[in-house]
Design an enzyme around this catalytic site. Structure first.
Site, PDB file in Angstrom:
ATOM      1  N   ARG A  66      -3.938 -14.138   0.034  1.00  0.00           N
ATOM      2  CA  ARG A  66      -4.913 -14.554   0.774  1.00  0.00           C
ATOM      3  C   ARG A  66      -5.701 -15.642   0.204  1.00  0.00           C
ATOM      4  NH1 ARG A  66      -6.811  -8.331   1.430  1.00  0.00           N
ATOM      5  NH2 ARG A  66      -6.210  -8.407  -0.866  1.00  0.00           N
ATOM      6  N   ASN A 109       0.678  -1.304   0.113  1.00  0.00           N
ATOM      7  CA  ASN A 109      -0.038   0.068   0.031  1.00  0.00           C
ATOM      8  C   ASN A 109       0.998   1.369  -0.190  1.00  0.00           C
ATOM      9  OD1 ASN A 109      -2.033  -1.622   0.084  1.00  0.00           O
ATOM     10  ND2 ASN A 109      -2.899  -0.952   2.000  1.00  0.00           N
TER      11      ASN A 109
END
Length: 408
Positions: free
Chosen positions: A278, A150
């Site tokens: 994930r 990010n």
């Protein structure tokens, strides 16, 4: 690159246009962490370097933990760091004079205060609030004490460099140098970077292209190595180290390109093979990361033959994979998002493409992999950007770039 890339791209286009029945087509396999046991998989000549890397990561973790523990003996610690849009709090597009003013210097003070002892920064914490208190956590997200996810660490360093370039004296230079050395220490022996360092295990240990993490890291180190503009203050020794690091990273980036021409979201630490993240993020070709990497490679002023070949291959893959005459509109309240027919709509790209068939695929929280977005749970369908028009930017840039750098 392996295989006939033009043939692969043509085959991809046929696969995308062929009819198919929806089905659960597989199960997502989590990426393995980098452990000392796994070092046996590395070539014998490289194992000492990998072992030293793990020692370095362990030492950085102990430093972070011990420093925080010592602080908390004297102070109970402040509140959890605020969450929010960190990048927006560190603007990089203001006039030069603004970075010498009080507002920018306050942001720089906050950045320095939240730098971990190892040298990196956490993510998703705005830097325009109060400075860190003694005993307060370095990051609002415990796993991400130091990360390039990010835009973290990279944005802090770019902001500090801009303030340094417009502020007299040596303020913030030590923090900037520690941050760059954090990037150098976190780089794997094969040139890649994990998402989090010190290593946090799981998919965080994979070499990460997701959200432009590695390309942004390479871009910063390349600017540091050049020593121009905002980075003219960087000492020659650090510039030389940054130069070697970004070139090793570029080699790893090129080595991770798949035979089809695209890149995955992340690759295995040791093998550079596509890896999952994930539960709903399988090992696959990814359009967003491929587009971001192409934009980075096309911005290099004097691309090598290897870079030129990689760009042509990546652009060919992107050009062969759009979904046409479809739209992915926002859902009405209470409804599930759907891919709908819309003749003449701008092209869309699926987030993921199967490594074997080239077809779009979709993951769910139970690790199932599907070939129809409407088969996954409503929560994941509405909560993830499965289709996007953004890769078109890379192809538009490629049209001009290819005229200057034709296929050889």
């Amino acid at each position: 690159m392996r295989g006939n890339l033009l043939f692969a791209a043509a085959g991809m286009a046929l696969a995308l246009s062929a009819p198919a029945r929806s089905a659960v087509i597989g199960q997502m396999t989590p990426a393995p962490p980098l452990t000392r046991e796994r070092l046996a998989e590395a070539p014998a000549a490289q194992r000492a370097a990998w072992a030293a890397y793990l020692d370095r990561s362990d030492a950085a973790r102990r430093l972070n933990d011990a420093t925080l523990a010592d602080e908390r003996q004297a102070a109970p610690g402040g509140p959890k760091p605020a969450a929010g849009d960190a990048a927006a709090s560190m603007p990089l597009d203001r006039p030069a004079a603004w970075y010498g003013g009080s507002e920018a210097r306050h942001i720089a003070e906050v950045i320095v205060s939240f730098q971990s002892p190892a040298g990196g920064w956490g993510k998703n914490s705005p830097r325009n609030g109060p400075v860190r208190l003694a005993g307060q956590a370095w990051s609002g997200e415990e796993t991400y004490v130091g990360t390039i996810d990010n835009d973290a660490t990279i944005t802090e360093l770019r902001f500090l460099a801009r303030v340094i370039a417009n502020t007299p004296g040596d303020g913030y230079r030590a923090s900037f140098g520690r941050g760059v050395r954090w990037l150098l220490a976190a780089q794997y022996p094969n040139g890649g970077w994990p998402q989090v360092w010190p290593l946090a295990g799981g998919y965080h240990d994979a070499v990460t292209f997701n959200d432009n993490a590695m390309a942004a890291t390479l871009g910063l180190l390349r600017d540091v190595a050049a020593g121009q503009g905002d980075y003219a203050f960087v000492e020659p020794s650090l510039r030389r180290e940054a130069d070697g690091a970004w070139r090793r990273g570029l080699a790893a980036l090129l080595a991770a390109q798949t035979p089809a021409g695209g890149w995955p979201q992340q690759v295995d630490t040791l093998t550079l093979a596509p890896a999952g993240a994930r539960n709903f993020e399988p090992a696959a070709l990814t359009s967003a990361e491929t587009a971001d990497i192409l934009l980075f490679l096309m911005a290099l002023p004097a691309p090598s033959p290897e870079v030129v070949r990689a760009v042509h291959a990546g652009a060919a893959w992107l050009a062969a994979t759009p979904v046409k005459d479809k739209a992915w509109p926002r859902q009405a309240p209470g409804e599930a998002r759907r891919l709908i027919d819309q003749p003449g709509a701008p092209p869309l790209w699926s987030r993921y493409y199967d490594l074997a068939t080239g077809r779009p695929i979709f993951g769910d929280r139970d690790r199932t992999i599907h070939d129809d977005v409407e088969e996954i749970s409503v929560e994941r369908r509405n909560g993830y950007n499965w289709y996007s028009p953004n890769p078109a930017r890379a192809l538009a840039r490629y049209e001009a770039w290819a005229k200057v750098h034709p296929r050889r």
